[in-house]
Design a protein around this motif. Sequence first.
Motif: not given
Ligand code: F6R
Length: 267
Positions: A36-37, A39-40, A80, A132-134, A138, A203
């Motif tokens: 989720t988030g 990015t996708p 989610y 995605g990536i935090g 993460h 990012k």
């Molecule tokens: C959510 C997830 C998170 C997000 C990450 C980036 O299911 O797995 O790891 O991918 O926090 O979030 P966005 O895309 O909102 O920057």
Amino acid sequence: MEVIIQPTYAQLVAVSAEIIRGALLKKPNLVLGLATGSTPIGLYEALARMHKTEGLDFSAVTTFNLDEYVGIPRSHPYSYHTFMETHFFNAVNIPAENRHIPQSTAVEHEEFCELYEAAIVNAGGIDIQVLGIGKDGHIGFNEPSSSLGSRTRIKTLTQGTLEANAPHFGGTVDAVPKMAITMGVGTIMEAKQCLLLANGESKAEAIAHAVEGPITAEVPASVLQMHPRTVVIIDEEAASQLKRVAYYKQVYANKQKLLSGGYYDKS
Ligand code: F6R
């Protein structure tokens, strides 16, 4: 690691959607791991468009989401579950019984996590895991210091993640659930292919650490360097702190040429 750098988010989305489309045409019962988030979202919109305009068929697809907050109902506007309905499931024909999202309200969490892992195995494993990536590196909700061999379990979210997600919960960190169920890093690593997507300058540091830094639990995404089939698809801004941008672009250009037969002597 294959690193594909695209000029814009729209082009990043097009490349990633094309990879999933190609895989789905080859294997109609594809097993997709989903994130989720923000990015996708474009990727889900692109796949939904392919479903609508060209009949791309998701009727045999199975999905497993990476994560869900603990302690909020599925119907919560920022669960989610709701996210996936809104941004993807309502627009494609994946049967409801084939969609799996960690159950945030399960009381027997440990048992639930084991069943989730077993369901992935029963489905034949994940063919393509979208990630995605935090900003802290993460993946899923595997925060820095997560075991690189971890399995689906409950994680406590870091202050940074709570702050990043606060806008979805009325702007206050206090309102953000403090824990989430997430696939583990080890679970993610068992996917046959990982697509790590990232866009925007915010990012860039995480991508540089994940792609070119040491493999460390401090940056959980860095473990993808050990995955035999990870494709990192990013825009120029997210690529801006990478050292080997020119090389990654050359690799991609060569691969395109190879795939189109451009390297073969046609005489
Ligand atoms: C959510 C997830 C998170 C997000 C990450 C980036 O299911 O797995 O790891 O991918 O926090 O979030 P966005 O895309 O909102 O920057």
